[in-house]
Design a protein around this motif. Structure first.
Motif, PDB file in Angstrom:
ATOM      1  N   ALA A 267      48.655  36.014  25.450  1.00 31.50           N
ATOM      2  CA  ALA A 267      49.756  36.975  25.397  1.00 31.50           C
ATOM      3  C   ALA A 267      49.314  38.409  25.679  1.00 31.50           C
ATOM      4  O   ALA A 267      50.125  39.335  25.591  1.00 31.50           O
ATOM      5  CB  ALA A 267      50.428  36.915  24.021  1.00 31.50           C
ATOM      6  N   ALA A 268      48.054  38.613  26.022  1.00 30.09           N
ATOM      7  CA  ALA A 268      47.525  39.965  26.175  1.00 30.09           C
ATOM      8  C   ALA A 268      48.038  40.653  27.438  1.00 30.09           C
ATOM      9  O   ALA A 268      48.279  40.011  28.458  1.00 30.09           O
ATOM     10  CB  ALA A 268      46.001  39.927  26.208  1.00 30.09           C
ATOM     11  N   ARG A 269      48.211  41.947  27.330  1.00 25.98           N
ATOM     12  CA  ARG A 269      48.464  42.795  28.500  1.00 25.98           C
ATOM     13  C   ARG A 269      47.119  43.272  29.034  1.00 25.98           C
ATOM     14  O   ARG A 269      46.235  43.632  28.255  1.00 25.98           O
ATOM     15  CB  ARG A 269      49.325  43.998  28.127  1.00 25.98           C
ATOM     16  CG  ARG A 269      50.725  43.681  27.657  1.00 25.98           C
ATOM     17  CD  ARG A 269      51.386  44.927  27.082  1.00 25.98           C
ATOM     18  NE  ARG A 269      51.353  46.028  28.029  1.00 25.98           N
ATOM     19  CZ  ARG A 269      51.427  47.323  27.696  1.00 25.98           C
ATOM     20  NH1 ARG A 269      51.501  47.675  26.417  1.00 25.98           N
ATOM     21  NH2 ARG A 269      51.400  48.266  28.616  1.00 25.98           N
ATOM     22  N   ILE A 270      46.975  43.295  30.355  1.00 24.47           N
ATOM     23  CA  ILE A 270      45.749  43.779  30.982  1.00 24.47           C
ATOM     24  C   ILE A 270      46.108  44.932  31.910  1.00 24.47           C
ATOM     25  O   ILE A 270      46.956  44.789  32.805  1.00 24.47           O
ATOM     26  CB  ILE A 270      45.025  42.669  31.758  1.00 24.47           C
ATOM     27  CG1 ILE A 270      44.583  41.560  30.797  1.00 24.47           C
ATOM     28  CG2 ILE A 270      43.820  43.236  32.509  1.00 24.47           C
ATOM     29  CD1 ILE A 270      43.846  40.406  31.481  1.00 24.47           C
ATOM     30  N   VAL A 271      45.466  46.069  31.680  1.00 24.86           N
ATOM     31  CA  VAL A 271      45.709  47.281  32.471  1.00 24.86           C
ATOM     32  C   VAL A 271      44.412  47.669  33.167  1.00 24.86           C
ATOM     33  O   VAL A 271      43.353  47.690  32.540  1.00 24.86           O
ATOM     34  CB  VAL A 271      46.201  48.439  31.572  1.00 24.86           C
ATOM     35  CG1 VAL A 271      46.395  49.712  32.388  1.00 24.86           C
ATOM     36  CG2 VAL A 271      47.499  48.051  30.866  1.00 24.86           C
ATOM     37  N   ASN A 272      44.506  47.952  34.455  1.00 22.43           N
ATOM     38  CA  ASN A 272      43.338  48.420  35.202  1.00 22.43           C
ATOM     39  C   ASN A 272      43.510  49.903  35.502  1.00 22.43           C
ATOM     40  O   ASN A 272      44.633  50.371  35.740  1.00 22.43           O
ATOM     41  CB  ASN A 272      43.197  47.636  36.510  1.00 22.43           C
ATOM     42  CG  ASN A 272      41.791  47.738  37.092  1.00 22.43           C
ATOM     43  OD1 ASN A 272      40.830  47.997  36.365  1.00 22.43           O
ATOM     44  ND2 ASN A 272      41.652  47.531  38.386  1.00 22.43           N
ATOM     45  N   SER A 273      42.407  50.645  35.469  1.00 22.98           N
ATOM     46  CA  SER A 273      42.496  52.087  35.712  1.00 22.98           C
ATOM     47  C   SER A 273      41.272  52.563  36.476  1.00 22.98           C
ATOM     48  O   SER A 273      40.275  51.846  36.607  1.00 22.98           O
ATOM     49  CB  SER A 273      42.620  52.862  34.384  1.00 22.98           C
ATOM     50  OG  SER A 273      41.408  52.827  33.659  1.00 22.98           O
ATOM     51  N   TYR A 274      41.374  53.775  36.972  1.00 20.48           N
ATOM     52  CA  TYR A 274      40.274  54.367  37.738  1.00 20.48           C
ATOM     53  C   TYR A 274      40.321  55.877  37.572  1.00 20.48           C
ATOM     54  O   TYR A 274      41.392  56.479  37.477  1.00 20.48           O
ATOM     55  CB  TYR A 274      40.412  54.015  39.226  1.00 20.48           C
ATOM     56  CG  TYR A 274      39.748  55.018  40.156  1.00 20.48           C
ATOM     57  CD1 TYR A 274      38.402  54.883  40.500  1.00 20.48           C
ATOM     58  CD2 TYR A 274      40.455  56.110  40.646  1.00 20.48           C
ATOM     59  CE1 TYR A 274      37.787  55.810  41.336  1.00 20.48           C
ATOM     60  CE2 TYR A 274      39.841  57.036  41.483  1.00 20.48           C
ATOM     61  CZ  TYR A 274      38.510  56.888  41.822  1.00 20.48           C
ATOM     62  OH  TYR A 274      37.903  57.821  42.625  1.00 20.48           O
TER      63      TYR A 274
ATOM     64  N   ALA B  64      53.226  39.299  39.435  1.00 24.12           N
ATOM     65  CA  ALA B  64      53.087  39.317  40.893  1.00 24.12           C
ATOM     66  C   ALA B  64      51.636  39.574  41.308  1.00 24.12           C
ATOM     67  O   ALA B  64      51.096  38.891  42.185  1.00 24.12           O
ATOM     68  CB  ALA B  64      54.007  40.378  41.487  1.00 24.12           C
ATOM     69  N   LEU B  65      51.010  40.540  40.670  1.00 24.06           N
ATOM     70  CA  LEU B  65      49.605  40.820  40.998  1.00 24.06           C
ATOM     71  C   LEU B  65      48.720  39.651  40.592  1.00 24.06           C
ATOM     72  O   LEU B  65      47.754  39.309  41.288  1.00 24.06           O
ATOM     73  CB  LEU B  65      49.145  42.092  40.275  1.00 24.06           C
ATOM     74  CG  LEU B  65      49.192  43.403  41.052  1.00 24.06           C
ATOM     75  CD1 LEU B  65      48.706  44.551  40.173  1.00 24.06           C
ATOM     76  CD2 LEU B  65      48.367  43.330  42.335  1.00 24.06           C
ATOM     77  N   ARG B  66      49.053  39.055  39.467  1.00 22.12           N
ATOM     78  CA  ARG B  66      48.260  37.907  39.006  1.00 22.12           C
ATOM     79  C   ARG B  66      48.357  36.760  40.016  1.00 22.12           C
ATOM     80  O   ARG B  66      47.360  36.079  40.301  1.00 22.12           O
ATOM     81  CB  ARG B  66      48.751  37.462  37.638  1.00 22.12           C
ATOM     82  CG  ARG B  66      47.920  36.344  37.019  1.00 22.12           C
ATOM     83  CD  ARG B  66      48.446  35.969  35.643  1.00 22.12           C
ATOM     84  NE  ARG B  66      47.609  34.954  35.016  1.00 22.12           N
ATOM     85  CZ  ARG B  66      47.843  34.417  33.816  1.00 22.12           C
ATOM     86  NH1 ARG B  66      48.894  34.828  33.108  1.00 22.12           N
ATOM     87  NH2 ARG B  66      47.025  33.495  33.328  1.00 22.12           N
ATOM     88  N   LYS B  67      49.532  36.544  40.575  1.00 25.43           N
ATOM     89  CA  LYS B  67      49.710  35.482  41.546  1.00 25.43           C
ATOM     90  C   LYS B  67      48.969  35.781  42.846  1.00 25.43           C
ATOM     91  O   LYS B  67      48.312  34.898  43.419  1.00 25.43           O
ATOM     92  CB  LYS B  67      51.199  35.286  41.824  1.00 25.43           C
ATOM     93  CG  LYS B  67      51.494  34.178  42.816  1.00 25.43           C
ATOM     94  CD  LYS B  67      52.999  34.024  43.044  1.00 25.43           C
ATOM     95  CE  LYS B  67      53.287  32.931  44.062  1.00 25.43           C
ATOM     96  NZ  LYS B  67      54.757  32.791  44.315  1.00 25.43           N
TER      97      LYS B  67
END
Length: 486
Positions: free
Chosen positions: A267-274, A291-294
Motif C-alpha cells: 500500500a506504500a506510496r513511492i515518490v521520486n525526486s531530483y 501509469a508510470l508503474r505499468k
C-alpha cells in the motif's frame, strides 16, 4: 507545535507540546523541550559570539543536540555549516578555514570552541552553507538562502499530502542536504524526526525494531540505502505497519527496486525526486502512479518542476531557475561565473546533468556532462579523489573510476595509480600501496575512498591528453573476467 521555516520561529505553541519532536537513540525531546533547548542554545551561542550572517560550524553526527543547534542558528540568523564526524580532522579544519567561522559547536560534546578569524558573508540572509566535493581538491561551499529553505519546507507541506504529524526516519548525515527532507518535513509539519546514527543502521534487527517502536510513517533515502534494507526479511509492512510513504533522491530509481519495495509494502506510496545541493535539496518530483508503474521506464523519470522552479535544457544540459537556487559558491567567483546566470530575473544554475524532457513535462536523467558522480547518494568530484590518490607515497598520478550497473546506477568506485619508476608489478609497488586506505582517510571522508586500488605503469589517455577513465574501466573489467591482475 511546529517550527515555521518561513519565520524561523516555533509556531502554534499551545498545540501538542508534549508530543515527541525529536527521537534519538538515548533520549527524546518533546516539542516543549525542543523549543526550550533551542532558545537556551541560541542564548549560549550569542554569548559565545554568534551573530547574524557570520557562519557557525556544527560538528557531530546524529545527536539531538546537532538538530537543536541547526534550529538555534536559524533563529539567530547565523548560517549553519553542518560537518559530520565522519570527515577527517584535516577536512573539518579546512572547511572552518574556508568559511571563516569564528565559532565551532561540537554537538557530541555540547561545547563551543574558537574557530578562525570571523568572516561576515557578502551574501546576507543565508540559511546554511553545505559543502560538497570540489574538482580542485578543495571542498566547495554552497550558500542557500533563508527564502530557499522556506520554499522547500512549503513544498513538503503543500504538495506531498502527508498525514498530520508525520514521523520521519532520518539516517542521512546532516552534512548531506538530503537530510533536510526529514528536518523540514517532520518539524515543519509538527511531527517527529527519528534520528538514526550509523552504528544503529548497521544493526539490521535493532534498526528495524527502532523504526517499529517509534511508528515511522515517512522514509526518505537514496535507493541504495533501501536496497540494503530489503536484504532483511523483516523489512516489510507486517513489521512496520505505519510506514506509508517512500521518497527517493540522489540516485536513479529503477522499476525493479520499486517492485521489490511494493512486494513488501503493497500500500506504500513511492515518490521520486531530483535536485542538486545548489537547488535546495530537490527541484523535481513525481509520484510513481499506476501509469508510470505499468510503463516501467528504466530508470524512472526524476519528475516535474516544483511550483517555484523552472527547468529547461541548454544543449542537453539541465538548467534550473527560481528563488530556490543557491546564492553562489562561497569565495568561488570562477565557479559562479560558469554555473550561475539570470533567467527572466531569477537565479539560474547550470547543473552539469544531461536530461530529456518529454511531452508530459517529465524529466529523464541522462548522466553527467563532467566527472562528478553520486555514490550511495553522496556527490563526489572524481578530480578530488584523483588528487588524493596522487598524494600517496610513491605515486605520480591517480584516477578514480565509477563502476555502473546496466541501469546506470553506480555501485562502487575503483582507484587507479601510476607508480613512480614503473613498479606496478613488483615488491616496490606493493610497498608503496601499503596502508593506502588509511593514508587516504587522512584527507577524505570514508564515502570518497575507493573500494579497491589498482596499480598501473601508465594510464591510457584520450585524444585531448586526459586520463581515459572509460579505457581504465574496460581494462579493469576485462582483467576481472579473465581472472588476471594488472
Amino acid at each position: 507545535m511546529r517550527f515555521d521555516f518561513d519565520t524561523f520561529r516555533f509556531a502554534e505553541p499551545d498545540s501538542a507540546g508534549d508530543a515527541l519532536a525529536v527521537v534519538a537513540t538515548h533520549d527524546g525531546l518533546s516539542w516543549h523541550t525542543l523549543r526550550a533547548r533551542t532558545e537556551a542554545w541560541a542564548a549560549a551561542a550569542r554569548a559565545a559570539g554568534a551573530r547574524p550572517d557570520v557562519p557557525l560550524v556544527i560538528v557531530g553526527h546524529k545527536e539531538a543536540g546537532f538538530l537543536v543547534a541547526m534550529l538555534g542558528c536559524l533563529t539567530l540568523g547565523a548560517p549553519f555549516v553542518p560537518v559530520d564526524r565522519i570527515n577527517p580532522a584535516e577536512r573539518v579544519r579546512r572547511i572552518i578555514e574556508i568559511v571563516g567561522a569564528p565559532l565551532v559547536y561540537e554537538a557530541d560534546n555540547d561545547v563551543f570552541r574558537p574557530g578562525t578569524a570571523a568572516t561576515v558573508l557578502k551574501e546576507r540572509g543565508v540559511a546554511y552553507i553545505m559543502f560538497t566535493s570540489g574538482s580542485t581538491g578543495d571542498p566547495k561551499g554552497v550558500q542557500i538562502g533563508r527564502e530557499s529553505l522556506g520554499l522547500f519546507a512549503g513544498w513538503i507541506r503543500d504538495c506531498l499530502r502527508l498525514d498530520a504529524a508525520p514521523v520521519f526516519m532520518d539516517q542521512m548525515l546532516f552534512s548531506f542536504d538530503f537530510s533536510l527532507f526529514n528536518v523540514a518535513g517532520a518539524l515543519g509539519l509538527g511531527g517527529t524526526c527519528v534520528l538514526c546514527p550509523r552504528d544503529l543502521t548497521a544493526q539490521r534487527d535493532a534498526f528495524t525494531a527502532y523504526l517499529a517502536r517509534h511508528r515511522v510513517t515517512m522514509w526518505a533515502s537514496t535507493p541504495s540505502f533501501v536496497r540494503q534494507q530489503l536484504l532483511n526479511p523483516a523489512f516489510d509492512a507486517a513489521t512496520l505497519p505505519a510506514l506509508k510513504v517512500f521518497l527517493f533522491g540522489a540516485e536513479s530509481l529503477s522499476p525493479a527496486l520499486a517492485e521489490a519495495l511494493w512486494e513488501r509494502f503493497p500500500a506504500a506510496r513511492i515518490v521520486n525526486s531530483y535536485g542538486p545541493t545548489e537547488a535546495t535539496c530537490s527541484t523535481t518530483w513525481v509520484e510513481i502512479d499506476a501509469a508510470l508503474r505499468k510503463d516501467a521506464p528504466n530508470p524512472f523519470p526524476i519528475g516535474r518542476a516544483k511550483p517555484y522552479a523552472e527547468l529547461f535544457l541548454d544543449q542537453g544540459e539541465l538548467c534550473i531557475a527560481g528563488d530556490h537556487v543557491m546564492r553562489g559558491y562561497l569565495n568561488r567567483p570562477d565557479l559562479n561565473q560558469t554555473r550561475l546566470f539570470l533567467h527572466q530575473g531569477k537565479r539560474a544554475y547550470r547543473s552539469g546533468d544531461l536530461a530529456h524532457i518529454d511531452a508530459a513535462g517529465l524529466v529523464h536523467f541522462r548522466g553527467r556532462a563532467d566527472d562528478q558522480i553520486k555514490l550511495h547518494g553522496y556527490r563526489i568530484e572524481l578530480a578530488e579523489v584523483d588528487a588524493a590518490l596522487a598524494s600517496l607515497d610513491g605515486v605520480r598520478a591517480g584516477a578514480a573510476v565509477a563502476l555502473r550497473r546496466a541501469d546506470g546506477a553506480i555501485v562502487r568506485m575503483i582507484g587507479f595509480v601510476e607508480l613512480e619508476g614503473n613498479h606496478a608489478g613488483d615488491a616496490t609497488g606493493a610497498t608503496a600501496l601499503a596502508d593506502w586506505k588509511q593514508a587516504l582517510g587522512q584527507n577524505l571522508p570514508p564515502y570518497m575512498i575507493p573500494s579497491e586500488l589498482v596499480a598501473c605503469d601508465r594510464f591510457p589517455t584520450t585524444s585531448t591528453d586526459k586520463v581515459d577513465r572509460r579505457q581504465l574501466e574496460r581494462q579493469y573489467l576485462q582483467a576481472r573476467l579473465s581472472g588476471t591482475k594488472e
